[in-house]
Write a protein that holds these residues in place. Sequence first.
Motif, short mmCIF file in Angstrom:
data_model
loop_
_atom_site.label_atom_id
_atom_site.label_comp_id
_atom_site.label_asym_id
_atom_site.label_seq_id
_atom_site.Cartn_x
_atom_site.Cartn_y
_atom_site.Cartn_z
N VAL A 22 -12.32 -35.88 -78.73
CA VAL A 22 -13.16 -37.02 -79.08
C VAL A 22 -14.36 -37.13 -78.16
N ASN A 23 -14.17 -36.87 -76.86
CA ASN A 23 -15.28 -37.05 -75.93
C ASN A 23 -16.36 -35.99 -76.08
N GLY A 24 -15.96 -34.74 -76.26
CA GLY A 24 -16.95 -33.68 -76.44
C GLY A 24 -17.76 -33.90 -77.71
N LEU A 42 -18.14 -25.96 -77.49
CA LEU A 42 -17.22 -24.82 -77.37
C LEU A 42 -15.80 -25.36 -77.22
N GLU A 43 -14.93 -24.94 -78.11
CA GLU A 43 -13.55 -25.40 -78.10
C GLU A 43 -12.63 -24.17 -78.10
N LYS A 44 -11.78 -24.08 -77.10
CA LYS A 44 -10.98 -22.86 -76.96
C LYS A 44 -9.89 -22.74 -78.03
N GLY A 50 -6.47 -30.88 -78.11
CA GLY A 50 -6.09 -31.36 -76.78
C GLY A 50 -5.41 -32.72 -76.87
N SER A 51 -5.71 -33.59 -75.94
CA SER A 51 -5.07 -34.92 -75.93
C SER A 51 -5.41 -35.72 -77.17
N THR A 52 -6.63 -35.53 -77.70
CA THR A 52 -7.07 -36.40 -78.79
C THR A 52 -6.12 -36.33 -79.99
N GLY A 53 -5.70 -35.13 -80.36
CA GLY A 53 -4.82 -35.00 -81.52
C GLY A 53 -3.39 -35.41 -81.23
N GLY A 57 -3.96 -43.58 -80.82
CA GLY A 57 -5.03 -44.22 -81.60
C GLY A 57 -5.31 -45.66 -81.24
N GLY A 58 -4.76 -46.14 -80.13
CA GLY A 58 -4.93 -47.54 -79.75
C GLY A 58 -6.30 -47.79 -79.11
N ILE A 59 -6.86 -48.97 -79.41
CA ILE A 59 -8.20 -49.33 -78.93
C ILE A 59 -8.15 -50.78 -78.47
N GLY A 181 -13.29 -19.89 -75.82
CA GLY A 181 -12.99 -20.47 -74.51
C GLY A 181 -14.10 -20.21 -73.51
N VAL A 182 -14.38 -21.20 -72.68
CA VAL A 182 -15.33 -21.02 -71.58
C VAL A 182 -14.57 -20.39 -70.42
N THR A 183 -15.07 -19.27 -69.93
CA THR A 183 -14.39 -18.57 -68.84
C THR A 183 -15.10 -18.77 -67.50
N HIS A 217 -10.03 -28.04 -63.83
CA HIS A 217 -10.11 -26.59 -63.78
C HIS A 217 -11.55 -26.12 -64.06
N MET A 218 -12.19 -26.74 -65.06
CA MET A 218 -13.58 -26.38 -65.41
C MET A 218 -14.50 -26.71 -64.24
N ALA A 219 -14.35 -27.89 -63.67
CA ALA A 219 -15.24 -28.33 -62.58
C ALA A 219 -15.13 -27.39 -61.39
N HIS A 348 -6.78 -43.20 -71.81
CA HIS A 348 -7.50 -44.18 -72.61
C HIS A 348 -8.85 -43.68 -73.12
N GLY A 349 -8.94 -42.36 -73.24
CA GLY A 349 -10.22 -41.77 -73.62
C GLY A 349 -10.57 -41.91 -75.08
N PHE A 350 -9.59 -42.17 -75.92
CA PHE A 350 -9.89 -42.35 -77.34
C PHE A 350 -10.64 -43.67 -77.54
N MET A 351 -10.18 -44.70 -76.83
CA MET A 351 -10.81 -46.02 -77.03
C MET A 351 -12.15 -46.13 -76.31
N LEU A 352 -12.31 -45.40 -75.21
CA LEU A 352 -13.55 -45.53 -74.43
C LEU A 352 -14.59 -44.48 -74.83
C1 LIG Z 1 0.84 -39.37 -75.99
C2 LIG Z 1 -0.57 -39.84 -75.77
C3 LIG Z 1 -0.96 -41.09 -76.29
C4 LIG Z 1 -2.25 -41.56 -76.07
N1 LIG Z 1 -2.62 -42.76 -76.62
C5 LIG Z 1 -3.88 -43.19 -76.47
C6 LIG Z 1 -4.30 -44.41 -77.08
O1 LIG Z 1 -3.53 -45.08 -77.77
N2 LIG Z 1 -5.58 -44.80 -76.89
C7 LIG Z 1 -6.47 -44.09 -76.12
O2 LIG Z 1 -7.60 -44.52 -75.95
N3 LIG Z 1 -6.10 -42.92 -75.56
C8 LIG Z 1 -4.83 -42.46 -75.70
N4 LIG Z 1 -4.46 -41.29 -75.13
C9 LIG Z 1 -5.43 -40.56 -74.29
C10 LIG Z 1 -6.45 -39.85 -75.14
O3 LIG Z 1 -5.76 -38.99 -76.03
C11 LIG Z 1 -7.39 -39.02 -74.23
O4 LIG Z 1 -7.89 -39.82 -73.19
C12 LIG Z 1 -8.56 -38.50 -75.04
O5 LIG Z 1 -8.14 -37.93 -76.25
C13 LIG Z 1 -9.32 -37.49 -74.21
O6 LIG Z 1 -10.25 -36.87 -75.07
P1 LIG Z 1 -11.12 -35.68 -74.52
O7 LIG Z 1 -12.04 -35.28 -75.60
O8 LIG Z 1 -11.72 -36.09 -73.22
O9 LIG Z 1 -10.05 -34.55 -74.16
P2 LIG Z 1 -9.20 -33.62 -75.15
O10 LIG Z 1 -8.93 -34.27 -76.45
O11 LIG Z 1 -8.05 -33.11 -74.37
O12 LIG Z 1 -10.20 -32.44 -75.45
C14 LIG Z 1 -10.49 -31.46 -74.48
C15 LIG Z 1 -10.65 -30.15 -75.21
O13 LIG Z 1 -11.15 -29.17 -74.31
C16 LIG Z 1 -10.65 -27.94 -74.75
N5 LIG Z 1 -10.76 -26.97 -73.65
C17 LIG Z 1 -10.06 -26.94 -72.51
N6 LIG Z 1 -10.43 -25.89 -71.76
C18 LIG Z 1 -11.40 -25.24 -72.45
C19 LIG Z 1 -12.16 -24.06 -72.21
N7 LIG Z 1 -11.99 -23.32 -71.13
N8 LIG Z 1 -13.08 -23.70 -73.14
C20 LIG Z 1 -13.26 -24.44 -74.27
N9 LIG Z 1 -12.54 -25.53 -74.55
C21 LIG Z 1 -11.63 -25.94 -73.65
C22 LIG Z 1 -9.20 -28.23 -75.12
O14 LIG Z 1 -8.66 -27.27 -75.99
C23 LIG Z 1 -9.33 -29.61 -75.76
O15 LIG Z 1 -9.39 -29.56 -77.16
C24 LIG Z 1 -3.18 -40.77 -75.33
C25 LIG Z 1 -2.81 -39.52 -74.85
C26 LIG Z 1 -1.52 -39.04 -75.08
C27 LIG Z 1 -1.14 -37.70 -74.55
#
Ligand SMILES: Cc1cc2nc3c(=O)[nH]c(=O)nc-3n(C[C@H](O)[C@H](O)[C@H](O)COP(=O)(O)OP(=O)(O)OC[C@H]3O[C@@H](n4cnc5c(N)ncnc54)[C@H](O)[C@@H]3O)c2cc1C
Length: 394
Positions: A22-24, A42-44, A50-53, A57-59, A181-183, A217-219, A348-352
């Motif tokens: 969601v954040n990317g 770029l998504e590996k 990742g976490s998003t799926g 879904g809480g906000i 993937g970003v290496t 790890h990326m940083a 809490h990255g989905f809601m923010l």
């Molecule tokens: C069980 C659970 C319940 C949750 N419930 C909530 C909720 O109710 N409300 C809420 O706000 N948040 C919730 N969260 C947190 C929320 O899911 C995360 O904060 C949010 O999805 C983070 O999104 P993101 O895009 O930053 O990271 P991610 O969704 O993890 O995306 C990062 C992506 O980077 C990719 N990646 C990693 N390394 C590389 C690389 N080298 N090259 C290319 N791609 C790479 C990964 O494959 C991944 O798809 C929950 C999390 C979990 C685990």
Amino acid sequence: MIPLSTGPVPATAEAVVIGGGVNGLCAAYELAKLGLKRVVVLEKNYIGSGSTGRCGGGIRAQWTTTENIRLAQESVRMYENMATELGYQVFFRQGGYLMVTEEEKHLAAMRDAVALQNSCGVPTEFLQPQECRRIVPDLDVSRLAGATFCPEDGTAYPFAVTWGYARACLRLGVSIFIRTGVTAIVSDGGRITGVQTDRGPIAAPVVVNCAGPWSRHMAAMVGVALPNRQERHEIMVSESLKPFLEPMVISITNGIYFSQSMRGEIVGGIGDPAEPHWTDPGQFDTRSQLRFAVRFAKALLAYYPRAAGVRMMRQWAGMYDVTPDHRPILGGVPGLEGYWHICGFSGHGFMLGPMTGKRMAKHIVSGEPDDIISSLSLSRFDSGETVADAFVVG
Ligand SMILES: Cc1cc2nc3c(=O)[nH]c(=O)nc-3n(C[C@H](O)[C@H](O)[C@H](O)COP(=O)(O)OP(=O)(O)OC[C@H]3O[C@@H](n4cnc5c(N)ncnc54)[C@H](O)[C@@H]3O)c2cc1C
């Protein structure tokens, strides 16, 4: 089908976003909306892998620090208009969040939080235990000490949000590469010059690290030390039931949260203090455990006895990317021009995410300072200017 690419990457880009969560995708969309051409995501793995799926879904805007409240409140406004903005149904529903506690010691902090949220324009109210039954009639309130309720909080469907942003990105000319993937992140003389991927290099002056639990790890690839650690969190979904539960119910006492989806399923999780903390992606473990199912079922029945006999259909696990004060890390780092991170959401990255992406894109493109981004910069941990958010649940 979303036309995502698995072909060769372009030689150059104006900005590279690492991570198709969601954040990317929010960041890429907002960068493109501000006029950046040739933004590349770029998504590996696959979009939302990742976490998003894996998220609930809480906000909610019920937080104890101004930055979290404002980012969430502004994101709620975006969620209200998201289906129209993206041209895609994201199943956002404002049933409110009922936040309960069994402990008298939490009540003062809850009243302070209500006052702070109200001062930001968030319509949260404090409730006595019996008043909770107005919102959830079958809730067992016998052990409750108090609660807060905000009717504007809600839920959305994480995959739909992700797909909606991905489609909107493509309409604006963003290229999204999956299975890419970003290496390495490459810099020269204190400036970002691009990335290496397993499909070849891309030269770019801007790289945004949105890699969620992999962001540390990326940083490290460019010598940036993030204090984030990663934790497994589990969640489950039940069989579908007739609608009976409007809000998300969460407990500050034991960390359970549960809501009912639009399809009638109970969706919920519970934090586990026994989970280890990891910093190396090689350690990440997202296997499901019976221990979670038992702990969740017991905690659910203690608050909602009528759920006895409901079948759990599926459980899964994902990673939280947790910072020392449970608040995100946003912005850049001094001495490394063109490097940005949007990470550390601590569950809490989905809601923010939506408002974070908007603010970060504006900051990156215009160079204008942003008060929330400044408060949530990495340097807050060096200066000791950090206040932990107290209402981290899940
Ligand atoms: C069980 C659970 C319940 C949750 N419930 C909530 C909720 O109710 N409300 C809420 O706000 N948040 C919730 N969260 C947190 C929320 O899911 C995360 O904060 C949010 O999805 C983070 O999104 P993101 O895009 O930053 O990271 P991610 O969704 O993890 O995306 C990062 C992506 O980077 C990719 N990646 C990693 N390394 C590389 C690389 N080298 N090259 C290319 N791609 C790479 C990964 O494959 C991944 O798809 C929950 C999390 C979990 C685990």
